[in-house]
Design a protein around this motif. Sequence first.
Motif, PDB file in Angstrom:
ATOM      1  N   GLU A   6      91.220   5.564  14.957  1.00 29.73           N
ATOM      2  CA  GLU A   6      91.731   6.432  16.013  1.00 29.73           C
ATOM      3  C   GLU A   6      90.566   6.899  16.883  1.00 29.73           C
ATOM      4  O   GLU A   6      89.598   7.466  16.378  1.00 29.73           O
ATOM      5  N   ILE A   7      90.652   6.651  18.169  1.00 31.66           N
ATOM      6  CA  ILE A   7      89.589   7.007  19.116  1.00 31.66           C
ATOM      7  C   ILE A   7      89.996   8.253  19.893  1.00 31.66           C
ATOM      8  O   ILE A   7      91.090   8.321  20.464  1.00 31.66           O
ATOM      9  N   ALA A   8      89.102   9.249  19.920  1.00 35.51           N
ATOM     10  CA  ALA A   8      89.403  10.523  20.579  1.00 35.51           C
ATOM     11  C   ALA A   8      89.136  10.494  22.070  1.00 35.51           C
ATOM     12  O   ALA A   8      89.799  11.198  22.836  1.00 35.51           O
ATOM     13  N   CYS A   9      88.136   9.710  22.493  1.00 34.85           N
ATOM     14  CA  CYS A   9      87.799   9.678  23.920  1.00 34.85           C
ATOM     15  C   CYS A   9      86.941   8.469  24.213  1.00 34.85           C
ATOM     16  O   CYS A   9      86.368   7.844  23.316  1.00 34.85           O
ATOM     17  N   VAL A  10      86.846   8.150  25.494  1.00 35.02           N
ATOM     18  CA  VAL A  10      85.938   7.133  26.000  1.00 35.02           C
ATOM     19  C   VAL A  10      85.056   7.797  27.035  1.00 35.02           C
ATOM     20  O   VAL A  10      85.549   8.501  27.925  1.00 35.02           O
ATOM     21  N   GLN A  11      83.745   7.566  26.918  1.00 36.67           N
ATOM     22  CA  GLN A  11      82.793   8.163  27.851  1.00 36.67           C
ATOM     23  C   GLN A  11      82.011   7.038  28.521  1.00 36.67           C
ATOM     24  O   GLN A  11      81.151   6.412  27.912  1.00 36.67           O
ATOM     25  N   ASN A  12      82.356   6.768  29.783  1.00 35.56           N
ATOM     26  CA  ASN A  12      81.763   5.660  30.529  1.00 35.56           C
ATOM     27  C   ASN A  12      81.334   6.111  31.922  1.00 35.56           C
ATOM     28  O   ASN A  12      81.720   7.185  32.382  1.00 35.56           O
ATOM     29  N   ALA A  58      95.310   7.087  29.524  1.00 41.00           N
ATOM     30  CA  ALA A  58      96.175   8.205  29.903  1.00 41.00           C
ATOM     31  C   ALA A  58      97.580   8.020  29.345  1.00 41.00           C
ATOM     32  O   ALA A  58      98.228   8.991  28.916  1.00 41.00           O
ATOM     33  N   ALA A  59      98.065   6.791  29.329  1.00 41.36           N
ATOM     34  CA  ALA A  59      99.408   6.523  28.821  1.00 41.36           C
ATOM     35  C   ALA A  59      99.535   6.878  27.349  1.00 41.36           C
ATOM     36  O   ALA A  59     100.631   7.189  26.866  1.00 41.36           O
ATOM     37  N   ASP A  60      98.393   6.859  26.631  1.00 38.53           N
ATOM     38  CA  ASP A  60      98.394   7.181  25.205  1.00 38.53           C
ATOM     39  C   ASP A  60      97.763   8.533  24.899  1.00 38.53           C
ATOM     40  O   ASP A  60      97.500   8.845  23.731  1.00 38.53           O
ATOM     41  N   GLY A  61      97.513   9.333  25.933  1.00 34.52           N
ATOM     42  CA  GLY A  61      97.010  10.684  25.721  1.00 34.52           C
ATOM     43  C   GLY A  61      95.572  10.765  25.253  1.00 34.52           C
ATOM     44  O   GLY A  61      95.196  11.700  24.553  1.00 34.52           O
ATOM     45  N   ILE A  62      94.747   9.787  25.651  1.00 33.57           N
ATOM     46  CA  ILE A  62      93.342   9.751  25.232  1.00 33.57           C
ATOM     47  C   ILE A  62      92.452  10.135  26.406  1.00 33.57           C
ATOM     48  O   ILE A  62      92.608   9.627  27.522  1.00 33.57           O
ATOM     49  N   ALA A  63      91.506  11.017  26.153  1.00 34.92           N
ATOM     50  CA  ALA A  63      90.626  11.521  27.205  1.00 34.92           C
ATOM     51  C   ALA A  63      89.620  10.466  27.658  1.00 34.92           C
ATOM     52  O   ALA A  63      89.138   9.647  26.869  1.00 34.92           O
ATOM     53  N   TYR A  64      89.293  10.532  28.947  1.00 34.44           N
ATOM     54  CA  TYR A  64      88.240   9.708  29.537  1.00 34.44           C
ATOM     55  C   TYR A  64      87.229  10.662  30.155  1.00 34.44           C
ATOM     56  O   TYR A  64      87.584  11.521  30.966  1.00 34.44           O
ATOM     57  N   SER A  96      92.980  11.419  37.742  1.00 30.53           N
ATOM     58  CA  SER A  96      93.826  11.117  36.586  1.00 30.53           C
ATOM     59  C   SER A  96      93.813  12.328  35.659  1.00 30.53           C
ATOM     60  O   SER A  96      92.761  12.951  35.466  1.00 30.53           O
ATOM     61  N   PRO A  97      94.958  12.687  35.077  1.00 32.69           N
ATOM     62  CA  PRO A  97      95.025  13.907  34.264  1.00 32.69           C
ATOM     63  C   PRO A  97      94.226  13.857  32.987  1.00 32.69           C
ATOM     64  O   PRO A  97      93.950  14.902  32.393  1.00 32.69           O
ATOM     65  N   ASN A  98      93.840  12.658  32.520  1.00 34.43           N
ATOM     66  CA  ASN A  98      93.078  12.566  31.268  1.00 34.43           C
ATOM     67  C   ASN A  98      91.575  12.580  31.479  1.00 34.43           C
ATOM     68  O   ASN A  98      90.805  12.450  30.509  1.00 34.43           O
ATOM     69  N   ILE A  99      91.121  12.754  32.723  1.00 32.16           N
ATOM     70  CA  ILE A  99      89.684  12.820  32.988  1.00 32.16           C
ATOM     71  C   ILE A  99      89.164  14.223  32.693  1.00 32.16           C
ATOM     72  O   ILE A  99      89.682  15.215  33.213  1.00 32.16           O
ATOM     73  N   LEU A 100      88.133  14.279  31.846  1.00 31.44           N
ATOM     74  CA  LEU A 100      87.434  15.529  31.539  1.00 31.44           C
ATOM     75  C   LEU A 100      86.030  15.454  32.137  1.00 31.44           C
ATOM     76  O   LEU A 100      85.358  14.426  32.010  1.00 31.44           O
ATOM     77  N   LEU A 101      85.601  16.512  32.774  1.00 30.57           N
ATOM     78  CA  LEU A 101      84.298  16.528  33.436  1.00 30.57           C
ATOM     79  C   LEU A 101      83.248  17.219  32.577  1.00 30.57           C
ATOM     80  O   LEU A 101      83.537  18.221  31.923  1.00 30.57           O
ATOM     81  N   ILE A 102      82.027  16.685  32.610  1.00 29.08           N
ATOM     82  CA  ILE A 102      80.904  17.327  31.913  1.00 29.08           C
ATOM     83  C   ILE A 102      79.682  17.397  32.835  1.00 29.08           C
ATOM     84  O   ILE A 102      78.617  16.887  32.508  1.00 29.08           O
ATOM     85  N   PRO A 103      79.817  18.029  34.014  1.00 28.26           N
ATOM     86  CA  PRO A 103      78.657  18.127  34.899  1.00 28.26           C
ATOM     87  C   PRO A 103      77.550  18.936  34.230  1.00 28.26           C
ATOM     88  O   PRO A 103      77.810  19.929  33.553  1.00 28.26           O
ATOM     89  N   GLY A 104      76.337  18.486  34.415  1.00 26.67           N
ATOM     90  CA  GLY A 104      75.207  19.163  33.792  1.00 26.67           C
ATOM     91  C   GLY A 104      74.269  19.758  34.812  1.00 26.67           C
ATOM     92  O   GLY A 104      74.139  19.258  35.935  1.00 26.67           O
ATOM     93  N   THR A 105      73.613  20.832  34.445  1.00 23.04           N
ATOM     94  CA  THR A 105      72.629  21.480  35.302  1.00 23.04           C
ATOM     95  C   THR A 105      71.831  22.464  34.477  1.00 23.04           C
ATOM     96  O   THR A 105      72.301  22.943  33.439  1.00 23.04           O
ATOM     97  N   SER A 106      70.625  22.745  34.917  1.00 16.49           N
ATOM     98  CA  SER A 106      69.832  23.790  34.284  1.00 16.49           C
ATOM     99  C   SER A 106      69.796  25.038  35.157  1.00 16.49           C
ATOM    100  O   SER A 106      69.079  25.992  34.864  1.00 16.49           O
ATOM    101  N   SER A 107      70.591  25.040  36.233  1.00 14.49           N
ATOM    102  CA  SER A 107      70.614  26.142  37.185  1.00 14.49           C
ATOM    103  C   SER A 107      71.944  26.886  37.100  1.00 14.49           C
ATOM    104  O   SER A 107      73.012  26.270  37.163  1.00 14.49           O
ATOM    105  N   ILE A 108      71.894  28.192  36.984  1.00 16.30           N
ATOM    106  CA  ILE A 108      73.130  28.981  36.934  1.00 16.30           C
ATOM    107  C   ILE A 108      73.870  28.897  38.260  1.00 16.30           C
ATOM    108  O   ILE A 108      75.109  28.845  38.296  1.00 16.30           O
TER     109      ILE A 108
END
Length: 289
Positions: A180-186, A203-209, A249-261
Amino acid sequence: MSALDTAGTYRLGDRTVRRIGYGAMQLAGPNAFGPPRDRSAALGGLRAAIASGVDHIDTSDYYGPHITNELIREALHPYPADLMLVTKVGAKRGVDGSWNPAASADELRGAVHHNLRRLGLETLELVNFRLMLDESLPAEGSVEEPLAVLDALRQEGLIRNIGISNATPAQVREARRLIEIACVQNKFNLAHRGDEALIAELAADGIAYVPFYPLSGFSDQQTAVLDEIAAGLGATPMQVALAWLLQHSPNILLIPGTSSIAHLKQNLAVAGFVLPAEAVALLDGIATG
């Protein structure tokens, strides 16, 4: 209600998280190697992210190496009950900062234990197996052996969920047949959309990208179009690129990174953005595939 709630939530493994998280990679030095330029600012940025409602942080023990995990533990431990820490294994850093594969059974087991120890956890919520291949064009190859190692660690109670990163669609499908795969990060962004079909399939199977490099690889012409749209909307190019991903797409999760507030606040403000249809049409037109 946190401002992030306006962007909605999505399932990530056996948890539900807000769709805008935080990528810890930039907390280390240049190229995610060595210490941060300003350690206190890095710690402050992590605490500000949590205070703003972030409940999903992406990290790895090979950032630094070890730096980001040590910062996360110092800033946030004991962790909020709703915080999901996601890490990656499959790589190691050379003394020159190079990125090298580390996917043997011993290396993967060692990496999981290093992440546990430095983060101060007994169980890792989600571990992504990161294929150390060209980020623009990953090479095919079976992922059965490394995933079997991680699945054994899951059965031992050291991992709760498993994902895969920098993988081809065929590798993702193989992984899903095995466990079982929880997410794909590409890599996926406005200019690089090779995973369109894969995102829809997941998305059709409810898996995060989880896309990385939201502004990487743009041509000068594409950058000019993005800059023009951003200026017209009174936003930054990064905000527009993130907002496009969020709406794509509703299954896209964002992880923007920064060292600045300041940049953190700009990234999180995207939760309240709704790009107008004409802007989306223009942005859709700058893809290269």
